[in-house]
Design a protein around this motif. Structure first.
Motif, short mmCIF file in Angstrom:
data_model
loop_
_atom_site.label_atom_id
_atom_site.label_comp_id
_atom_site.label_asym_id
_atom_site.label_seq_id
_atom_site.Cartn_x
_atom_site.Cartn_y
_atom_site.Cartn_z
N ALA A 88 34.99 51.15 39.58
CA ALA A 88 35.98 50.07 39.52
C ALA A 88 35.29 48.79 39.06
O ALA A 88 34.08 48.63 39.23
CB ALA A 88 36.61 49.84 40.90
N ILE A 89 36.09 47.92 38.49
CA ILE A 89 35.62 46.60 38.07
C ILE A 89 36.46 45.56 38.78
O ILE A 89 37.69 45.68 38.85
CB ILE A 89 35.72 46.42 36.55
CG1 ILE A 89 34.79 47.40 35.82
CG2 ILE A 89 35.41 44.97 36.15
CD1 ILE A 89 34.96 47.42 34.30
N ILE A 90 35.79 44.56 39.33
CA ILE A 90 36.47 43.36 39.83
C ILE A 90 36.05 42.25 38.89
O ILE A 90 34.86 42.05 38.66
CB ILE A 90 36.06 43.05 41.28
CG1 ILE A 90 36.49 44.19 42.21
CG2 ILE A 90 36.65 41.72 41.73
CD1 ILE A 90 35.92 44.11 43.61
N ILE A 91 37.02 41.57 38.32
CA ILE A 91 36.69 40.56 37.32
C ILE A 91 37.42 39.25 37.59
O ILE A 91 38.63 39.23 37.81
CB ILE A 91 36.99 41.06 35.88
CG1 ILE A 91 36.55 40.02 34.83
CG2 ILE A 91 38.44 41.48 35.71
CD1 ILE A 91 36.50 40.54 33.41
N PRO A 113 39.55 51.41 36.40
CA PRO A 113 40.51 50.54 37.09
C PRO A 113 39.88 49.19 37.43
O PRO A 113 38.71 49.13 37.81
CB PRO A 113 40.88 51.32 38.35
CG PRO A 113 39.92 52.43 38.47
CD PRO A 113 39.26 52.62 37.15
N PHE A 114 40.66 48.12 37.27
CA PHE A 114 40.10 46.80 37.54
C PHE A 114 41.06 45.94 38.33
O PHE A 114 42.27 46.09 38.28
CB PHE A 114 39.65 46.10 36.25
CG PHE A 114 40.76 45.64 35.35
CD1 PHE A 114 41.25 44.33 35.43
CD2 PHE A 114 41.31 46.49 34.39
CE1 PHE A 114 42.26 43.90 34.58
CE2 PHE A 114 42.32 46.06 33.55
CZ PHE A 114 42.80 44.77 33.64
N VAL A 115 40.46 45.02 39.08
CA VAL A 115 41.17 44.02 39.87
C VAL A 115 40.84 42.66 39.29
O VAL A 115 39.67 42.32 39.09
CB VAL A 115 40.75 44.07 41.36
CG1 VAL A 115 41.45 42.98 42.16
CG2 VAL A 115 41.02 45.45 41.96
N GLU A 116 41.86 41.88 39.00
CA GLU A 116 41.69 40.52 38.48
C GLU A 116 41.70 39.55 39.66
O GLU A 116 42.61 39.61 40.50
CB GLU A 116 42.83 40.20 37.51
CG GLU A 116 42.78 38.83 36.90
CD GLU A 116 43.97 38.56 35.97
OE1 GLU A 116 44.14 37.38 35.62
OE2 GLU A 116 44.72 39.49 35.62
N VAL A 117 40.71 38.67 39.72
CA VAL A 117 40.58 37.72 40.83
C VAL A 117 40.49 36.29 40.28
O VAL A 117 39.81 36.05 39.28
CB VAL A 117 39.31 38.02 41.66
CG1 VAL A 117 39.09 36.95 42.73
CG2 VAL A 117 39.38 39.39 42.29
N HIS A 118 41.16 35.39 40.97
CA HIS A 118 41.04 33.96 40.68
C HIS A 118 40.92 33.22 42.00
O HIS A 118 41.68 33.48 42.93
CB HIS A 118 42.26 33.44 39.90
CG HIS A 118 42.42 34.12 38.59
ND1 HIS A 118 41.65 33.80 37.50
CD2 HIS A 118 43.24 35.13 38.21
CE1 HIS A 118 41.99 34.59 36.49
NE2 HIS A 118 42.96 35.40 36.90
N VAL A 119 39.99 32.30 42.07
CA VAL A 119 39.77 31.52 43.29
C VAL A 119 40.96 30.60 43.55
O VAL A 119 41.44 30.50 44.67
CB VAL A 119 38.45 30.72 43.19
CG1 VAL A 119 38.27 29.80 44.39
CG2 VAL A 119 37.26 31.68 43.05
#
Length: 168
Positions: A88-91, A113-119
């Motif tokens: 998995a990728i967390i980006i 599969p990836f998860v998009e993250v924003h602070v």
């Protein structure tokens, strides 16, 4: 099978904790990465981190996560080294969220599969930040939770992958 998670941080995230702390908080990226590695380990996963201010370097790293690209670990015959691919990728793509078809294409091309993250909560900010080239293809999108968003993303990725492994 070891679950491997790749955490990618894009442009200016090296300034986390210094840049606009009223928006992004005071936690440094190194602290986020240390906590993330510890959390992943406690969930039975390995976590590798990568940060770059350069779009091409991020594209290369995404390709390497699938065993491709110029610096991917390979066997003697040039094929991807087994067990080195990311599960998995967390980006957090930073500003590339709103501009980079190249990062989108790389993520789609590797089919990890990836998860998009924003602070920050990008939807409560300037209008241009509301559009993401990644969100419609992400397994999950986390925003506005501060650096806790990384914790939530790792938890989700590790547990989601565990479920997939049990189904295989």
């Amino acid at each position: 099978m070891t679950r491997r998670i790749l955490l990618i941080n894009g442009p200016n995230l090296n300034l986390l904790g210094k840049r606009e702390p009223h928006i992004y908080g005071s936690t440094k990226l190194a602290d986020v990465e240390t906590q993330a590695r510890s959390q992943a380990s406690s969930l039975g996963a390995e976590l590798e981190t990568f940060q770059s201010n350069h779009e091409g370097a991020i594209v290369d790293r995404i390709q390497e996560a699938a065993g491709w690209g110029p610096n991917a670990p390979a066997d003697d015959d040039g094929t991807a080294a087994p067990g080195k691919k990311a599960s998995a990728i967390i980006i957090n793509p930073g500003a590339l969220t709103h501009t980079s078809v190249a990062v989108r294409d790389a993520l789609l091309g590797v089919a990890i599969p990836f998860v998009e993250v924003h602070v920050s909560n990008v939807h409560a900010r300037e209008p241009f930040r509301k559009h993401s080239y990644l969100s419609d293809k992400a397994v999950a999108v986390i925003c506005g939770m501060g650096v806790y968003g990384y914790t939530a993303a790792i938890e989700f990725a590790a547990r989601h992958l565990k479920v997939e492994e049990e189904e295989e």
